[in-house]
Design a protein around this motif. Structure first.
Motif, mmCIF file in Angstrom:
data_model
loop_
_atom_site.group_PDB
_atom_site.id
_atom_site.type_symbol
_atom_site.label_atom_id
_atom_site.label_comp_id
_atom_site.label_asym_id
_atom_site.label_seq_id
_atom_site.Cartn_x
_atom_site.Cartn_y
_atom_site.Cartn_z
ATOM 1 N N GLN A 67 0.799 -1.219 0.000
ATOM 2 C CA GLN A 67 0.000 0.000 0.000
ATOM 3 C C GLN A 67 0.838 1.278 0.000
ATOM 4 O OE1 GLN A 67 -3.723 -0.197 2.483
ATOM 5 N NE2 GLN A 67 -2.687 -2.051 3.202
ATOM 6 N N THR A 68 2.111 1.189 0.406
ATOM 7 C CA THR A 68 2.892 2.410 0.570
ATOM 8 C C THR A 68 4.180 2.482 -0.243
ATOM 9 O OG1 THR A 68 4.053 1.507 2.497
ATOM 10 C CG2 THR A 68 2.014 2.743 2.921
ATOM 11 N N ASN A 69 4.719 1.359 -0.652
ATOM 12 C CA ASN A 69 6.008 1.349 -1.334
ATOM 13 C C ASN A 69 5.801 1.512 -2.842
ATOM 14 O OD1 ASN A 69 8.388 0.349 -2.737
ATOM 15 N ND2 ASN A 69 9.109 -0.345 -0.728
ATOM 16 N N GLU A 70 6.153 2.680 -3.331
ATOM 17 C CA GLU A 70 5.923 2.999 -4.747
ATOM 18 C C GLU A 70 6.737 2.119 -5.687
ATOM 19 O OE1 GLU A 70 6.377 7.208 -5.368
ATOM 20 O OE2 GLU A 70 4.825 7.684 -3.895
ATOM 21 N N ASP A 80 -2.712 -1.380 -13.103
ATOM 22 C CA ASP A 80 -2.629 -0.178 -12.280
ATOM 23 C C ASP A 80 -3.558 -0.257 -11.074
ATOM 24 O OD1 ASP A 80 -0.750 0.956 -13.945
ATOM 25 O OD2 ASP A 80 -2.202 2.174 -15.049
ATOM 26 N N GLY A 81 -2.995 -0.017 -9.911
ATOM 27 C CA GLY A 81 -3.766 -0.015 -8.675
ATOM 28 C C GLY A 81 -3.930 -1.378 -8.029
ATOM 29 N N ALA A 82 -3.517 -2.435 -8.721
ATOM 30 C CA ALA A 82 -3.724 -3.792 -8.195
ATOM 31 C C ALA A 82 -2.936 -4.032 -6.909
ATOM 32 C CB ALA A 82 -3.353 -4.829 -9.243
ATOM 33 N N GLN A 94 4.816 -4.461 -9.390
ATOM 34 C CA GLN A 94 3.653 -5.354 -9.330
ATOM 35 C C GLN A 94 2.526 -4.873 -10.241
ATOM 36 O OE1 GLN A 94 4.499 -8.132 -8.194
ATOM 37 N NE2 GLN A 94 4.100 -8.323 -6.028
ATOM 38 N N ASP A 95 2.290 -3.561 -10.281
ATOM 39 C CA ASP A 95 1.231 -3.039 -11.143
ATOM 40 C C ASP A 95 1.540 -3.280 -12.616
ATOM 41 O OD1 ASP A 95 -0.182 -2.237 -8.918
ATOM 42 O OD2 ASP A 95 0.008 -0.085 -9.303
#
Length: 131
Positions: free
Chosen positions: A98-101, A113-115, A107-108
Motif C-alpha cells: 500500500q505504501t512502497n511505490e 494499475d492499482g492492483a 507489481q502493477d
C-alpha cells in the motif's frame, strides 16, 4: 543474532525471528529449505493468487470471495515459508503493497494499475479480522 556483522543484519535477523515466532523455528526453517523446484512452484501459485486478487479489484476487500482468495494466499505462504502463522509477515507485506511505490510500480506492471494497493488492502483486511 549477536554475531551478525552489522546493525542492519541484526535487525533483519530479528525480523525473521519475529515472523517465525522464535529463534529456534527460524533456524529450523533454514536447516530444511525447500528445493528450488518446490519454491518455484509455490511462487507460481502465489502469482496465480495475486492475479485472482487483481481480477477482484473494485470488490469490497471484506467480501467472502476476496477473503477466500486471501485464505488461499495464506495457505501457500505457510507452506512456502514453513511457518505455522504468517500473519506478521503478511501484515508487513500488506503495508508495503500500500505504501512502497517501487513495489507498486513493479507489481502493477504485472497485475494492472492499482492492483498492488488493492491486494495490500485485501491482505490487511484479512489479517486484521483474524487478530
Amino acid at each position: 543474532m549477536e554475531s551478525a556483522a552489522s546493525d542492519e543484519a541484526q535487525q533483519n535477523f530479528a525480523k525473521i525471528v519475529e515472523w517465525y515466532g522464535s529463534k529456534e523455528k527460524a533456524m529450523e526453517a533454514q536447516k530444511n529449505p525447500a528445493d528450488a523446484g518446490l519454491v518455484a512452484a509455490y511462487q507460481k501459485r502465489i502469482a496465480a493468487v495475486m492475479q485472482k486478487l487483481a481480477d477482484k479489484m473494485g470488490t469490497d476487500v471484506n467480501a467472502m470471495e476476496v477473503r477466500e482468495i486471501v485464505g488461499e494466499y495464506d495457505f501457500v505462504a505457510k507452506q512456502l515459508y514453513q511457518m505455522d502463522d504468517v500473519s506478521v509477515l503478511m501484515k508487513e507485506l500488506a503495508a508495503s503493497y500500500q505504501t512502497n511505490e517501487t513495489i507498486q510500480k513493479v507489481q502493477d506492471s504485472i497485475y494492472g494499475d492499482g492492483a498492488t494497493a488493492y491486494i495490500g488492502k485485501a491482505l490487511e483486511a484479512f489479517y486484521l479480522q483474524r487478530a
